[in-house]
Design a protein around this motif. Structure first.
Motif, short mmCIF file in Angstrom:
data_model
loop_
_atom_site.label_atom_id
_atom_site.label_comp_id
_atom_site.label_asym_id
_atom_site.label_seq_id
_atom_site.Cartn_x
_atom_site.Cartn_y
_atom_site.Cartn_z
N ASN A 280 0.81 -1.21 -0.03
CA ASN A 280 0.00 -0.07 0.01
C ASN A 280 0.96 1.42 0.04
O ASN A 280 0.56 2.27 -0.44
N PHE A 281 1.98 1.28 0.59
CA PHE A 281 2.84 2.36 0.44
C PHE A 281 3.42 2.59 -0.88
O PHE A 281 3.43 3.71 -1.29
N THR A 282 3.69 1.56 -1.69
CA THR A 282 4.03 1.63 -2.98
C THR A 282 2.92 2.17 -3.99
O THR A 282 3.17 3.14 -4.74
N ALA A 283 1.66 1.67 -3.64
CA ALA A 283 0.56 2.11 -4.60
C ALA A 283 0.34 3.53 -4.50
O ALA A 283 -0.29 4.17 -5.42
N TYR A 284 0.54 4.14 -3.23
CA TYR A 284 -0.09 5.44 -2.98
C TYR A 284 0.53 6.68 -3.67
O TYR A 284 0.01 7.67 -3.63
N ILE A 285 1.62 6.55 -4.50
CA ILE A 285 2.07 7.64 -5.13
C ILE A 285 1.10 8.15 -6.36
O ILE A 285 1.01 9.14 -6.65
N ALA A 286 0.04 7.17 -6.70
CA ALA A 286 -0.80 7.44 -7.77
C ALA A 286 -1.89 8.54 -7.13
O ALA A 286 -2.20 9.49 -7.78
N VAL A 287 -2.25 8.45 -5.89
CA VAL A 287 -2.91 9.38 -5.15
C VAL A 287 -2.10 10.63 -5.01
O VAL A 287 -2.95 11.74 -5.43
N GLY A 288 -1.10 10.78 -4.58
CA GLY A 288 -0.41 11.77 -4.53
C GLY A 288 -0.14 12.61 -5.81
O GLY A 288 -0.24 13.67 -6.06
N ALA A 289 0.32 11.79 -6.99
CA ALA A 289 0.31 12.54 -8.10
C ALA A 289 -0.90 13.10 -8.85
O ALA A 289 -0.91 14.17 -9.53
N HIS A 290 -1.86 12.37 -8.50
CA HIS A 290 -3.33 12.52 -9.22
C HIS A 290 -3.59 14.02 -8.41
O HIS A 290 -3.91 15.02 -8.84
N HIS A 291 -3.48 14.16 -6.99
CA HIS A 291 -3.65 15.06 -6.23
C HIS A 291 -2.80 16.46 -6.71
O HIS A 291 -3.42 17.62 -6.75
#
Length: 286
Positions: A46-57
């Motif tokens: 889940n740590f690895t996946a969360y860059i998608a949320v940050g980049a979109h934000h």
């Protein structure tokens, strides 16, 4: 993401660029770094996946189309890595090599990341049907296979399924976790309210339009606020003690995001809004 919500775009940009530079060849990151040195070589999904949320934000916040393309390789590598470790039942282990039952909050976090990754893919014209199938499968596990997840008494297992769109009700366990005028218990069995959980629940509420209750929860954090603007982790209300004596960046980040959503910030509301809205953000919004 807290830096982005607070308008510190240069600092947030530097943080995401650091992630892109330090990403492992397989798309993952290690669990912990100290001053550029790997301190824990575990790889948490889940740590690895969360860059998608940050980049979109960040892309939505800055309205900069170039950002989506700049960090797309890191997002794609991360989500391809994560989806490659999905179990047969649709759930994900919490880290590579873990044999035990999956963690519910972590899987909800991955479902949320996949939705935001799909939004970026749509904007850039990339077809990622494997991500969409992975999201559908993990949502199916969250809603239909509770035995796949390790039972835990934590508030995250209550509100994270709402955050990722797997459930739509908070009322069922509200009184179990929310202590009036104090905040949200980290665990329903303990007399301990925490800044991170209180802010995250406020974020979920605000992103769904319930700004009144979100703001009420945020007001309870005043007792945790330090003179320098940071926040203590939690308050043990039976002993009337701040505990533990630490002030973490993740608490501060959650407070900043929740405050932005409560103020109606479009990017934060869009990223943390309900369910499939994540993967259907209009390209015109970027």
């Amino acid at each position: 993401m807290g830096l982005t919500a607070a308008g510190h775009h240069e600092e947030a940009y530097a943080a995401y660029d650091w992630l892109a530079r330090t990403q492992n060849a397989d798309g993952s990151w290690y669990a912990e770094y100290h001053d550029g040195t790997v301190a824990d070589s575990a790889r948490d999904l889940n740590f690895t996946a969360y860059i998608a949320v940050g980049a979109h934000h960040f892309a939505l916040s800055t309205k900069d189309r170039r950002i989506a393309g700049r960090w797309w390789p890191a997002v794609e590598g991360a989500l391809d890595f994560v989806t490659g470790h999905q179990r047969d039942g649709g759930e994900f282990p919490w880290r590579i090599g873990a044999k035990r039952a999956a963690l519910l909050a972590g899987n909800c976090s991955i479902a949320h990341a996949l939705a935001n990754g799909l939004a970026l893919a749509d904007e850039l014209g990339h077809a990622k049907p494997d991500w969409r199938r992975a999201r559908e499968r993990v949502l199916g596990a969250i809603t239909g296979a509770p035995e796949a997840f390790e039972p835990k008494p934590h508030a995250m297992d209550w509100y994270y399924p709402v955050l990722c769109g797997a459930r739509d009700r908070l009322a069922d366990r509200w009184d179990e976790f929310v202590v009036p005028d104090l905040g949200v218990r980290c665990e329903h069995t303990q007399p301990w309210v925490t800044g991170g959980e209180t802010a995250e629940l406020a974020l979920v509420l605000a992103a769904r339009g319930d700004r009144r209750r979100a703001r009420a929860l945020l007001r309870t954090l005043d007792r945790l606020r330090h003179d320098d603007g940071s926040y203590w982790t939690g308050y043990q209300f039976e002993n009337d003690d701040l505990w533990p004596l630490e002030r973490t960046t993740w608490t501060a980040g959650a407070v900043l995001l929740a405050s932005a959503a409560a103020d109606g910030d479009p990017a934060t509301v869009a990223v943390f809004g309900a369910g499939e809205r994540h993967s259907r953000v209009s390209p015109a919004a970027l």
